[in-house]
Design a protein around this motif. Sequence first.
Motif, PDB file in Angstrom:
ATOM      1  N   ARG A 605       0.811  -1.214   0.000  1.00 44.79           N
ATOM      2  CA  ARG A 605       0.000   0.000   0.000  1.00 44.79           C
ATOM      3  C   ARG A 605       0.848   1.268   0.000  1.00 44.79           C
ATOM      4  O   ARG A 605       0.317   2.360   0.110  1.00 44.79           O
ATOM      5  CB  ARG A 605      -0.967  -0.018   1.191  1.00 44.79           C
ATOM      6  N   ASN A 606       2.141   1.080  -0.041  1.00 46.26           N
ATOM      7  CA  ASN A 606       3.028   2.213  -0.283  1.00 46.26           C
ATOM      8  C   ASN A 606       4.336   1.684  -0.852  1.00 46.26           C
ATOM      9  O   ASN A 606       4.530   0.472  -0.988  1.00 46.26           O
ATOM     10  CB  ASN A 606       3.241   3.066   0.979  1.00 46.26           C
ATOM     11  N   LYS A 607       5.210   2.594  -1.193  1.00 47.89           N
ATOM     12  CA  LYS A 607       6.480   2.207  -1.837  1.00 47.89           C
ATOM     13  C   LYS A 607       7.312   1.286  -0.954  1.00 47.89           C
ATOM     14  O   LYS A 607       7.927   0.325  -1.422  1.00 47.89           O
ATOM     15  CB  LYS A 607       7.298   3.468  -2.145  1.00 47.89           C
ATOM     16  N   GLU A 608       7.300   1.608   0.333  1.00 46.59           N
ATOM     17  CA  GLU A 608       8.085   0.828   1.286  1.00 46.59           C
ATOM     18  C   GLU A 608       7.675  -0.650   1.270  1.00 46.59           C
ATOM     19  O   GLU A 608       8.506  -1.548   1.174  1.00 46.59           O
ATOM     20  CB  GLU A 608       7.815   1.406   2.668  1.00 46.59           C
ATOM     21  N   GLU A 609       6.368  -0.874   1.357  1.00 44.23           N
ATOM     22  CA  GLU A 609       5.870  -2.257   1.341  1.00 44.23           C
ATOM     23  C   GLU A 609       6.171  -2.919  -0.001  1.00 44.23           C
ATOM     24  O   GLU A 609       6.476  -4.110  -0.053  1.00 44.23           O
ATOM     25  CB  GLU A 609       4.366  -2.275   1.619  1.00 44.23           C
ATOM     26  N   GLU A 610       6.086  -2.135  -1.034  1.00 53.14           N
ATOM     27  CA  GLU A 610       6.356  -2.684  -2.359  1.00 53.14           C
ATOM     28  C   GLU A 610       7.807  -3.167  -2.426  1.00 53.14           C
ATOM     29  O   GLU A 610       8.088  -4.258  -2.914  1.00 53.14           O
ATOM     30  CB  GLU A 610       6.088  -1.608  -3.402  1.00 53.14           C
ATOM     31  N   LYS A 611       8.704  -2.321  -1.903  1.00 50.19           N
ATOM     32  CA  LYS A 611      10.123  -2.669  -1.948  1.00 50.19           C
ATOM     33  C   LYS A 611      10.425  -3.912  -1.119  1.00 50.19           C
ATOM     34  O   LYS A 611      11.282  -4.726  -1.472  1.00 50.19           O
ATOM     35  CB  LYS A 611      10.977  -1.489  -1.446  1.00 50.19           C
ATOM     36  N   ALA A 612       9.696  -4.055  -0.012  1.00 50.53           N
ATOM     37  CA  ALA A 612       9.922  -5.205   0.872  1.00 50.53           C
ATOM     38  C   ALA A 612       9.297  -6.488   0.318  1.00 50.53           C
ATOM     39  O   ALA A 612       9.346  -7.539   0.969  1.00 50.53           O
ATOM     40  CB  ALA A 612       9.374  -4.906   2.253  1.00 50.53           C
ATOM     41  N   GLY A 613       8.684  -6.398  -0.841  1.00 53.41           N
ATOM     42  CA  GLY A 613       8.104  -7.601  -1.440  1.00 53.41           C
ATOM     43  C   GLY A 613       6.662  -7.843  -1.034  1.00 53.41           C
ATOM     44  O   GLY A 613       6.098  -8.891  -1.317  1.00 53.41           O
ATOM     45  N   GLY A 614       6.082  -6.863  -0.344  1.00 47.52           N
ATOM     46  CA  GLY A 614       4.664  -6.960  -0.014  1.00 47.52           C
ATOM     47  C   GLY A 614       4.389  -7.702   1.280  1.00 47.52           C
ATOM     48  O   GLY A 614       5.272  -8.320   1.875  1.00 47.52           O
ATOM     49  N   VAL A 615       3.145  -7.588   1.707  1.00 48.74           N
ATOM     50  CA  VAL A 615       2.680  -8.207   2.936  1.00 48.74           C
ATOM     51  C   VAL A 615       1.521  -9.114   2.529  1.00 48.74           C
ATOM     52  O   VAL A 615       0.811  -8.812   1.580  1.00 48.74           O
ATOM     53  CB  VAL A 615       2.192  -7.112   3.915  1.00 48.74           C
ATOM     54  N   ARG A 616       1.336 -10.215   3.249  1.00 49.01           N
ATOM     55  CA  ARG A 616       0.220 -11.094   2.897  1.00 49.01           C
ATOM     56  C   ARG A 616      -1.107 -10.409   3.227  1.00 49.01           C
ATOM     57  O   ARG A 616      -1.365 -10.126   4.401  1.00 49.01           O
ATOM     58  CB  ARG A 616       0.313 -12.390   3.708  1.00 49.01           C
ATOM     59  N   PRO A 617      -1.938 -10.169   2.237  1.00 47.04           N
ATOM     60  CA  PRO A 617      -3.211  -9.513   2.520  1.00 47.04           C
ATOM     61  C   PRO A 617      -4.139 -10.415   3.328  1.00 47.04           C
ATOM     62  O   PRO A 617      -4.006 -11.639   3.289  1.00 47.04           O
ATOM     63  CB  PRO A 617      -3.815  -9.290   1.138  1.00 47.04           C
ATOM     64  N   PHE A 618      -5.058  -9.784   4.036  1.00 46.35           N
ATOM     65  CA  PHE A 618      -6.179 -10.536   4.582  1.00 46.35           C
ATOM     66  C   PHE A 618      -7.458  -9.941   4.012  1.00 46.35           C
ATOM     67  O   PHE A 618      -7.720  -8.745   4.168  1.00 46.35           O
ATOM     68  CB  PHE A 618      -6.236 -10.482   6.109  1.00 46.35           C
ATOM     69  N   VAL A 619      -8.232 -10.781   3.344  1.00 44.82           N
ATOM     70  CA  VAL A 619      -9.535 -10.359   2.835  1.00 44.82           C
ATOM     71  C   VAL A 619     -10.545 -11.453   3.171  1.00 44.82           C
ATOM     72  O   VAL A 619     -10.306 -12.632   2.893  1.00 44.82           O
ATOM     73  CB  VAL A 619      -9.537 -10.153   1.300  1.00 44.82           C
ATOM     74  N   LEU A 620     -11.642 -11.045   3.770  1.00 43.53           N
ATOM     75  CA  LEU A 620     -12.750 -11.975   3.991  1.00 43.53           C
ATOM     76  C   LEU A 620     -13.792 -11.721   2.920  1.00 43.53           C
ATOM     77  O   LEU A 620     -14.122 -10.571   2.632  1.00 43.53           O
ATOM     78  CB  LEU A 620     -13.395 -11.758   5.359  1.00 43.53           C
ATOM     79  N   THR A 621     -14.293 -12.788   2.335  1.00 39.85           N
ATOM     80  CA  THR A 621     -15.332 -12.637   1.323  1.00 39.85           C
ATOM     81  C   THR A 621     -16.572 -13.436   1.678  1.00 39.85           C
ATOM     82  O   THR A 621     -16.480 -14.463   2.340  1.00 39.85           O
ATOM     83  CB  THR A 621     -14.831 -13.094  -0.063  1.00 39.85           C
ATOM     84  N   ARG A 622     -17.718 -12.927   1.222  1.00 37.96           N
ATOM     85  CA  ARG A 622     -18.937 -13.720   1.384  1.00 37.96           C
ATOM     86  C   ARG A 622     -19.211 -14.518   0.118  1.00 37.96           C
ATOM     87  O   ARG A 622     -19.612 -15.667   0.183  1.00 37.96           O
ATOM     88  CB  ARG A 622     -20.134 -12.819   1.711  1.00 37.96           C
TER      89      ARG A 622
END
Length: 984
Positions: A605-622
């Motif tokens: 969600r920002n350049k820093e996270e992008e550079k670090a290779g990202g974070v595992r998202p959490f999404v709940l879906t119905r």
Amino acid sequence: MAVMSRATSSRWAKLLLLVAALCCLVYPAVSVKHENFKTCDQSGFCKRNRAYADSAAASSSSWVSPYVLDSASVTFSKGQLSGTILKTVTTSDRPVRLPITISFFESGSVRVTIDEEKRQKGEIELRHGSKARKERYNEAEKWAIVGGTKLSSGAAAAQDAQPGTSKIMYGLGTKFEAIISHSPFGIEFKRDGELHIKLNDRGLLNVEHWRPKIDKPQEEKKEGEDDNTEPKALTEDESTWWDEAFGGNTDTKPRGPESVALDVTFPGYEHVFGVPEHTGPLSLRQTRGGDGNFNDPYRLYNADVFEYEMNSPMTLYGAIPFMQAHKKDSTVGIFWLNAAETWIDIVKSKSSANPLSLGIGSHTDTQTHWFSESGLLDIFVFLGPTPQDVVSSFSELTGYSQLPQQFAIAHHQCRWNYVTDEDVKDVDRKFDKSQIPYDVIWLDIEYTDGKKYFTWDPLTFPNPIGMQKQLDDHERKLVAIIDPHIKNEGGYSVVDELKSKDLATHNKDGNIYEGWCWPGSSYWVDCFSPAARKWWGQLFQYAKFKGSAHNLWLWNDMNEPSVFNGPETTMPKDNLHHGNWEHRDVHNLNGLTLVNATFEGLVSRNKEEEKAGGVRPFVLTRSFYAGSQRMGAMWTGDNQANWEHLEASLPMILSLGVSGFPFAGADVGGFFGNPSRELLTRWYQAGAFYPFFRAHAHIDTRRREPYLLPDLERGIVTQALRLRYALLPAWYTAFHAASKTGAPIVQPMYYAHPGDEKGFAIDDQMYLGSTGLLVKPVTKEGASSVDMYLPDNEKYFDYSDYTSYSGPGHVKIEAPLDRIPLLMRGGHIVPRRDRPRRSSGLMRFDPFTLVVVLGNDGKAEGEVYLDDGESYDYEQGAYIHRKFTFSGATSSLASEDVGIKGKKTSQYLQQMKDVQVEKIVIVNAPSSWKSKTEVDVSEEGTTSSGSSKKAGFGFISGEAGKADWAVVRKPGVSIGGGWKISFA
Ligand SMILES: *[C@@H]1O[C@H](CO)[C@@H](O)[C@H](O)[C@H]1NC(C)=O
């Protein structure tokens, strides 16, 4: 949340309020409004295909399927058979040409795809000046399929095929065969020479070909005239070919009738599982009437079903058209890749191999009949032979479930709604004060400024960052809801961009589609469009979604999509999506595309996270489809606070688990209504064994956070929550296995014991992964015991007091309110972390306990997987994966590395080097250990020098009926290291 609930703005909402008020008169004895959803009879193509099946059955032996594979057209090369099926319509007309490909994959799976030449080539005319695509929808694979489609180099056409057939040998060691009959067309699949699956065995293959509409002069029908006076066998029911009305909406059907259907027979198979999402037993019921059977087929048409009912083939929020057939020691399966409205009829018939054998050799065949409204006929066939083989082949195709962040598998607290940021902080503090662990607090729709997503209500949530900061202090997270309906209100930047960039779903005329949902008048982001997904994803950037912090994650609700004033509470089927595909074609994929866009947006969600290779998202879906498991968790939607819903949650979750989507849960406590204290307590005990474990409640219910319970129940619920937290290493290991092999996280009996016929229909008890932990949550009011089924002659031990049970058969387990019937099967080793903490993040460097449960043969094994629980570093080896083995022969316990080293392995091991195994419990310890006071511990690298150390040991004799057990105290070994403990 479902449709009919309290909303606070707009005239529409007032109408809803009135309806809601009326509902409340009978509350909580509520039930689904059947009239809002189609029965098979009210769904044109469903009715037509059932009628087709009936006429086939009525003429039984004289029935000949009019579909013939043109022998001259058949070619086979490089793992693929191609040809043309000819459908005879009338003797005078030219046959309809249906191209077919049968693909044999390296993995042993087979795909059969049937298209229609005229539509494929666009040689059809659309009615009403429609801009819809002319082809049958051929992009479902783009969403659902991610692997496993390498064509087989070893598949070969056999030379000994009977005349009029083609025979392909395939699979590892070519133990599989597909025998393709040309006239009529049909396929038999064999494994090791034995028949397992037949396609078009009953001749129900049906591809409704394109035809121009011929306006016939209206025939006048006189009152009271009997329809049955004339023979109807050859006339088709055209009443819903060209348009179809339901509940005040008319579907214009610009392409006319276009359904596809096929029968699939599983000879010798009595049980079929899968095709979620439905309530009802795990072992699917028959659907064509009769005692205990359903009258309607199982339906898959994702919908926001308000107050859904128990034990029903009605559709729910998600669809996975994957089915397994199971018999003793054999499992096979099929995947029907089609995203349109789909129905499945199931009939079981007793047959006898030899009529003179009087029952011997008699068996049950399960006959299924699948029909979808539009799209390709596209079916994958899996020949097993184990449940794991079939699920794993399916998962290879549609993707393995995401390895979630660790917090996501801990305890979630949700409610519609925590009303202010101070409210959230207060709830957070109260959990701490009561020493009840939780990881995530959730915000339902009311946090927004007037239901405008990506905003905060300025009065009630003036300081979202401060709120998220407080949560973060204890490594807790916030999950906020963001739905796909975008409020149609001037000056709202999200809707302004949606409109100006033309990224919303269109109506049949090609204009932006407008409907009603929570915000009132709304538009729907069209995530079938790559541009729309990109745009949607960037809305989550911290700079864009003001007030969001790194510990905020997402909940996508209402993504069937739910449209309050639409047909069956969803979009009109003639709406148009990106590429001018009709909504009809893609409906069941709609929810998946939204989650895909959300997921991709959250990776960084920002350049820093992008550079670090990202974070595992959490999404709940119905809403979900095959493939949604790659992107997060699902829950079973708006259930009710009653015992029936608690009971139903188990088969529902098990069904999802064996259908490739194991990260599943039900709202703990029940969404609608107020649970009794007993029900709420029992629900937490069950929820502690849901892969996705979230408490949630409707806005009209009383607050029910566990700290509000009286002392007794609060204590019991706290115990259940601590049990969940203690077992998180076992859960995380099971999630890891699911992400690699597709193995369900909670497993039904047939899955774990595929040879034990008595367990096939059992769906109220389950194993946690491969840990041997067998739980049967109490789902009956007032129960003080349960009957648990033990499948084999292994020993099973009560989790807390080691009471010993022997199978096979039923055993009675005492289950007063403070006990969860939970047994440990002999032969397993379970990793735990026993220090109670406020949240799972705070357990990162906590020591481990290993529980070794010796089996009848004196052996046990188990494993643990752990990583940082949040980043993608594990993909570069930053994890610990150990296998523990207790050998009876050498009387020793060893830890062995089963991971694969990567760039970041040593760095992670260094970080974890002080994380130790602090205790080892050995249940069912041999009595020869009685006088032992210490054991020898040797660590990797030091064994040869003989410099082993000693650790304290104690032996405890079990009282009557309980197992002897032993404990090793502070062996001083690291969880990530190699070591061996000798008890000899
Ligand atoms: C989301 O969809 C895109 C386009 O189909 C695909 O490339 C991507 O891998 C998907 N993401 C996930 C997590 O499945």
